[in-house]
Design a protein around this motif. Structure first.
Motif, mmCIF file in Angstrom:
data_model
loop_
_atom_site.group_PDB
_atom_site.id
_atom_site.type_symbol
_atom_site.label_atom_id
_atom_site.label_comp_id
_atom_site.label_asym_id
_atom_site.label_seq_id
_atom_site.Cartn_x
_atom_site.Cartn_y
_atom_site.Cartn_z
ATOM 1 N N SER A 99 -12.886 0.552 0.582
ATOM 2 C CA SER A 99 -11.464 0.223 0.604
ATOM 3 C C SER A 99 -10.862 0.496 1.976
ATOM 4 C CB SER A 99 -10.710 1.020 -0.463
ATOM 5 O OG SER A 99 -11.068 0.584 -1.752
ATOM 6 N N ILE A 100 -10.104 -0.465 2.478
ATOM 7 C CA ILE A 100 -9.493 -0.333 3.795
ATOM 8 C C ILE A 100 -8.273 0.575 3.778
ATOM 9 C CG2 ILE A 100 -8.360 -1.649 5.641
ATOM 10 C CD1 ILE A 100 -10.283 -3.958 4.934
ATOM 11 N N PRO A 101 -7.348 0.454 2.805
ATOM 12 C CA PRO A 101 -6.225 1.407 2.737
ATOM 13 C C PRO A 101 -6.696 2.816 2.358
ATOM 14 C CG PRO A 101 -5.769 -0.610 1.491
ATOM 15 C CD PRO A 101 -7.233 -0.610 1.808
ATOM 16 N N LYS A 102 -5.763 3.754 2.395
ATOM 17 C CA LYS A 102 -6.121 5.166 2.219
ATOM 18 C C LYS A 102 -6.171 5.575 0.741
ATOM 19 C CE LYS A 102 -4.344 7.987 5.337
ATOM 20 N NZ LYS A 102 -3.368 8.642 6.238
ATOM 21 N N LEU A 103 -6.975 4.874 -0.021
ATOM 22 C CA LEU A 103 -7.092 5.185 -1.438
ATOM 23 C C LEU A 103 -7.889 6.459 -1.688
ATOM 24 C CD1 LEU A 103 -7.727 1.621 -2.892
ATOM 25 C CD2 LEU A 103 -5.733 3.064 -3.304
ATOM 26 N N ALA A 104 -8.807 6.812 -0.803
ATOM 27 C CA ALA A 104 -9.725 7.921 -1.054
ATOM 28 C C ALA A 104 -9.193 9.272 -0.582
ATOM 29 C CB ALA A 104 -11.072 7.648 -0.388
ATOM 30 N N CYS A 105 -8.036 9.311 0.056
ATOM 31 C CA CYS A 105 -7.527 10.568 0.632
ATOM 32 C C CYS A 105 -6.828 11.417 -0.422
ATOM 33 C CB CYS A 105 -6.544 10.277 1.754
ATOM 34 S SG CYS A 105 -7.230 9.286 3.091
ATOM 35 N N PRO A 106 -7.244 12.680 -0.613
ATOM 36 C CA PRO A 106 -6.557 13.531 -1.589
ATOM 37 C C PRO A 106 -5.138 13.903 -1.157
ATOM 38 C CG PRO A 106 -8.731 14.401 -1.033
ATOM 39 C CD PRO A 106 -8.420 13.341 -0.038
ATOM 40 N N GLY A 107 -4.929 14.015 0.152
ATOM 41 C CA GLY A 107 -3.625 14.435 0.665
ATOM 42 C C GLY A 107 -3.639 15.892 1.080
ATOM 43 N N GLY A 167 -15.595 1.510 -8.224
ATOM 44 C CA GLY A 167 -14.750 1.166 -7.092
ATOM 45 C C GLY A 167 -14.233 -0.253 -7.165
ATOM 46 N N LEU A 168 -15.087 -1.190 -7.514
ATOM 47 C CA LEU A 168 -14.640 -2.591 -7.543
ATOM 48 C C LEU A 168 -13.673 -2.835 -8.692
ATOM 49 C CD1 LEU A 168 -16.252 -4.584 -9.826
ATOM 50 C CD2 LEU A 168 -18.158 -4.048 -8.335
ATOM 51 N N LEU A 169 -13.832 -2.077 -9.789
ATOM 52 C CA LEU A 169 -12.858 -2.196 -10.873
ATOM 53 C C LEU A 169 -11.503 -1.630 -10.453
ATOM 54 C CD1 LEU A 169 -14.924 -1.182 -14.039
ATOM 55 C CD2 LEU A 169 -14.345 -3.482 -13.245
ATOM 56 N N SER A 170 -11.516 -0.506 -9.772
ATOM 57 C CA SER A 170 -10.265 0.168 -9.415
ATOM 58 C C SER A 170 -9.380 -0.673 -8.509
ATOM 59 C CB SER A 170 -10.563 1.517 -8.744
ATOM 60 O OG SER A 170 -11.146 2.410 -9.673
ATOM 61 N N THR A 171 -9.982 -1.551 -7.703
ATOM 62 C CA THR A 171 -9.207 -2.367 -6.769
ATOM 63 C C THR A 171 -9.105 -3.828 -7.191
ATOM 64 O OG1 THR A 171 -11.186 -2.725 -5.401
ATOM 65 C CG2 THR A 171 -9.756 -0.867 -4.815
ATOM 66 N N GLY A 172 -9.646 -4.173 -8.349
ATOM 67 C CA GLY A 172 -9.549 -5.553 -8.817
ATOM 68 C C GLY A 172 -10.397 -6.529 -8.037
ATOM 69 N N ALA A 173 -11.530 -6.090 -7.495
ATOM 70 C CA ALA A 173 -12.380 -6.956 -6.686
ATOM 71 C C ALA A 173 -12.882 -8.141 -7.519
ATOM 72 C CB ALA A 173 -13.556 -6.166 -6.124
ATOM 73 N N HIS A 174 -13.096 -9.269 -6.848
ATOM 74 C CA HIS A 174 -13.388 -10.494 -7.579
ATOM 75 C C HIS A 174 -14.288 -11.432 -6.783
ATOM 76 C CE1 HIS A 174 -10.623 -12.691 -4.903
ATOM 77 N NE2 HIS A 174 -9.846 -11.629 -4.991
ATOM 78 N N LEU A 224 -6.442 1.768 -9.405
ATOM 79 C CA LEU A 224 -6.338 2.436 -8.098
ATOM 80 C C LEU A 224 -6.810 3.891 -8.155
ATOM 81 C CD1 LEU A 224 -2.874 1.150 -6.789
ATOM 82 C CD2 LEU A 224 -5.082 -0.009 -6.851
ATOM 83 N N GLY A 225 -7.493 4.254 -9.211
ATOM 84 C CA GLY A 225 -8.021 5.611 -9.325
ATOM 85 C C GLY A 225 -6.990 6.663 -9.666
ATOM 86 N N VAL A 226 -5.807 6.269 -10.160
ATOM 87 C CA VAL A 226 -4.745 7.258 -10.407
ATOM 88 C C VAL A 226 -4.730 7.772 -11.843
ATOM 89 C CG1 VAL A 226 -3.287 6.312 -8.584
ATOM 90 C CG2 VAL A 226 -2.976 5.506 -10.942
ATOM 91 N N LEU A 227 -5.614 7.272 -12.689
ATOM 92 C CA LEU A 227 -5.639 7.738 -14.073
ATOM 93 C C LEU A 227 -6.630 8.865 -14.292
ATOM 94 C CD1 LEU A 227 -5.554 4.339 -16.041
ATOM 95 C CD2 LEU A 227 -3.647 5.705 -15.149
ATOM 96 N N GLY A 228 -7.655 8.943 -13.453
ATOM 97 C CA GLY A 228 -8.723 9.913 -13.612
ATOM 98 C C GLY A 228 -9.998 9.355 -13.016
ATOM 99 N N VAL A 229 -11.138 9.859 -13.472
ATOM 100 C CA VAL A 229 -12.433 9.398 -12.964
ATOM 101 C C VAL A 229 -13.163 8.633 -14.058
ATOM 102 C CG1 VAL A 229 -14.532 10.022 -11.740
ATOM 103 C CG2 VAL A 229 -12.568 11.556 -11.679
#
Length: 586
Positions: A99-107, A167-174, A224-229
């Motif tokens: 993923s190009i945006p900062k989806l993987a950063c915990p903060g 990963g591909l599910l979380s971002t809607g890859a197609h 986008l990975g915001v629900l859990g793993v």
């Protein structure tokens, strides 16, 4: 001092053409796989995370206190419970982090990364029911190969098989299709297990099992990975089948009419626009009977690292010191050389002509560079951050299919105003890829049938450095997003593309309600997801030269590069656009 046109052209083309010619010789060689996106200084603590390209859109470095690599669902539950009990921020990282945006950063510096790299196994295959359950860290390549071994096919997927299923599910890859359920992989999810935070009375973590009829599945399929793993994913498969592919290159005079029709004519059809050539490559791609002869393969040749470095240096010279004439001649020769390298082979080794017929798992995706044996960086993926190779932006967005002909017509009008500007603004060997995506029931999936657009273009290693004809792609993106109501790809694009995008998803409020139930404290959310989901803040970063970096749409000259002749001006076709345009005599 500027180099002359002939010197720029000669040095650039020597490097670029050597790259494409050497690819033929290295098809069967090894290739150094990409590095782990998570790097730690003390075992699994004091870590940084990046993406496979080594740079997020804002060029900042993401840090985390630690990373954990669960190997089973039980260990995954323990990992989530550990962060939930201490209320730590946490994000999920995949094996290659595409993923190009900062989806993987915990903060911040004290968050935790949970990597799914070791959750990569097949759980079960039910060939009779045509169901396959895998762990979420399984690579698409491994999934489709395991399915084929059981006589099954995943009907649709993205074109790159280095992605994980989670990963591909979380971002809607197609991929590309309007037929049946469409070309997005999440449309074939009929169940999943997801680990979410829980109260202390439940051990701080629970496994939620969502079947095909569960009302929350449409939230979890693209999240986008915001629900859990996600732990396990169950996919509806089909009997192993074959496809027949033919690429047809034609004049682009009827491009706008064809864009509305092509996806209805061919199940896996797509289109690649070559604006500087005035051509379109139409992909005729359909199923054929499994008895049809052919063992075709879709893949890219491997290229020596030294040649990748030389090619990038040549590209930089053309960008920074070349003329439009030099860039266009280089683009024409590079495109011609690339055409001689067929990404399809009829037998896995050589190309003898179209159609190319092959099994689904050999045709649907490619990615040799990441799954070959280590060779000490003799060869590598072109974008490997350990080398100074290709360094590009990848803008991905979609436009409602009903508006696609008008959008294409506007792109062509922009091209016709200055055809030479497209030689350097769009990668000449790749062009503009258009894929078909069907409307989805997923809350963060496509709201309507759409045409997905991918544009790869030059990015400087120097922050704030303009690229030649930067205004071209910026105007195309603003055309798509603002004039035609488009939306960005969740795993691609630059910051400005996400500004206000969430308002175009009619079921976002249903998604946010599920999010609040699954993770009420927002442990799996980060600053980026809060911004793009409209919870808090804006994805725009306003500062000097922010429009050059794609962090904002310019509103004054300081957002461009006035010292180098780039000023904030209206678009040439879409006058409401604001782009950084170059003026030679400023």
């Amino acid at each position: 001092m500027k180099m002359t046109m002939s010197r720029v052209q000669k040095r650039a083309m020597e490097s670029l053409l050597v790259v494409v010619s050497l690819g033929v010789l290295l098809q069967l060689a090894g290739c150094s796989p990409p590095p782990d996106p998570v790097m730690c200084t003390h075992g699994t603590s004091n870590c940084t995370i990046t993406n496979t390209y080594g740079s997020f859109t804002d060029r900042t470095i993401c840090r985390a206190a630690k990373v954990t690599y669960p190997r089973t669902e039980q260990e995954l539950v323990a990992a989530v419970a550990a962060v939930a009990s201490t209320k730590q921020k946490v994000r999920v990282a995949t094996k290659h982090s595409h993923s190009i945006p900062k989806l993987a950063c915990p903060g911040g510096d004290d968050g935790t990364i949970i990597s799914t790299a070791q959750l990569n196994r097949t759980v079960r295959v039910d060939a009779a029911k045509r169901l396959m359950t895998v762990e979420s860290g399984m690579l698409l390549r491994d999934l489709v190969e395991a399915a084929a071994a059981a006589g099954l096919s995943l009907p649709h997927s993205p074109y790159w098989h280095g992605l994980t299923i989670g990963g591909l599910l979380s971002t809607g890859a197609h991929g590309s299709s309007l037929w049946g359920k469409g070309g997005a992989a999440h449309e074939y999810v009929v169940g999943l297990r997801i680990v979410t935070p829980a109260p202390a009375s439940q051990g701080f973590a629970v496994v939620r099992e969502l079947g095909a009829d569960h009302p929350d599945l449409d939230a979890a399929k693209v999240s986008l990975g915001v629900l859990g793993v996600i732990s396990h994913v169950t996919l509806a498969m089909q009997p192993l089948f074959k496809r027949s592919v033919t690429l047809v290159k034609r004049d682009d005079s009827d491009f706008q009419e064809q864009v509305a029709l092509w996806g209805h004519l061919h199940e896996y059809g797509d289109m690649t626009w070559l604006p500087h050539q005035g051509k379109v490559i139409y992909r005729q791609d359909d199923r054929v009977d499994v008895s049809t002869p052919g063992n075709g393969l879709y893949d890219l040749p491997l290229i020596r690292t030294r040649e990748l470095i030389d090619a990038r240096a040549a590209e930089e010279r053309l960008q920074e010191n070349g003329t439009d004439t030099a860039r266009c001649e280089a683009a024409q020769q590079q495109a011609a050389a690339s055409e001689r390298l067929n990404v399809f082979t009829n037998d896995g080794v050589s190309f003898t002509g179209y159609p190319v017929v092959g099994y689904q798992h050999r045709i649907q995706a490619f990615g040799t560079c990441f799954n070959s044996p280590e060779d000490g960086l003799l060869t590598s993926c072109a974008w490997d951050p350990r080398i100074r190779g290709f360094f590009n932006y990848n803008s991905g967005f979609s436009v409602p299919l009903s508006k696609a002909p008008a959008f294409v017509a506007d792109m062509q009008r922009l091209r016709n105003l200055n055809p030479d500007s497209f030689c350097s603004s769009v990668d000449p060997s790749i062009g503009v890829l258009l894929r078909y995506v069907k409307a989805s029931s997923a809350y963060l999936g496509k709201p309507e049938d759409s045409i997905g657009v991918d544009i790869i273009f030059y990015r400087s290693h120097t922050e704030g450095m303009p690229r030649a004809h930067a205004d071209v792609v910026d105007e195309i993106e603003q055309l798509a997003l603002h004039k035609y109501g488009g939306i960005p790809h969740w795993g691609k694009s630059r910051n400005f593309a996400f500004d206000g995008a969430i308002t175009k998803y009619p079921k976002v409020h249903e998604f946010l309600r599920v999010k609040d139930r699954y993770d009420p404290k927002g442990l799996f959310s980060n600053e980026w997801t809060d911004k793009v989901l409209g919870i808090n803040g804006s994805p725009n970063i306003i500062k000097k030269r922010c429009a050059i970096e794609g962090l904002c749409v310019c509103s004054n000259n300081s957002h461009c590069a006035p010292e180098q002749g780039y000023f904030c001006r209206p678009g040439k076709v879409y006058k409401e656009a604001r782009v950084c345009s170059f003026f030679k005599d400023y």
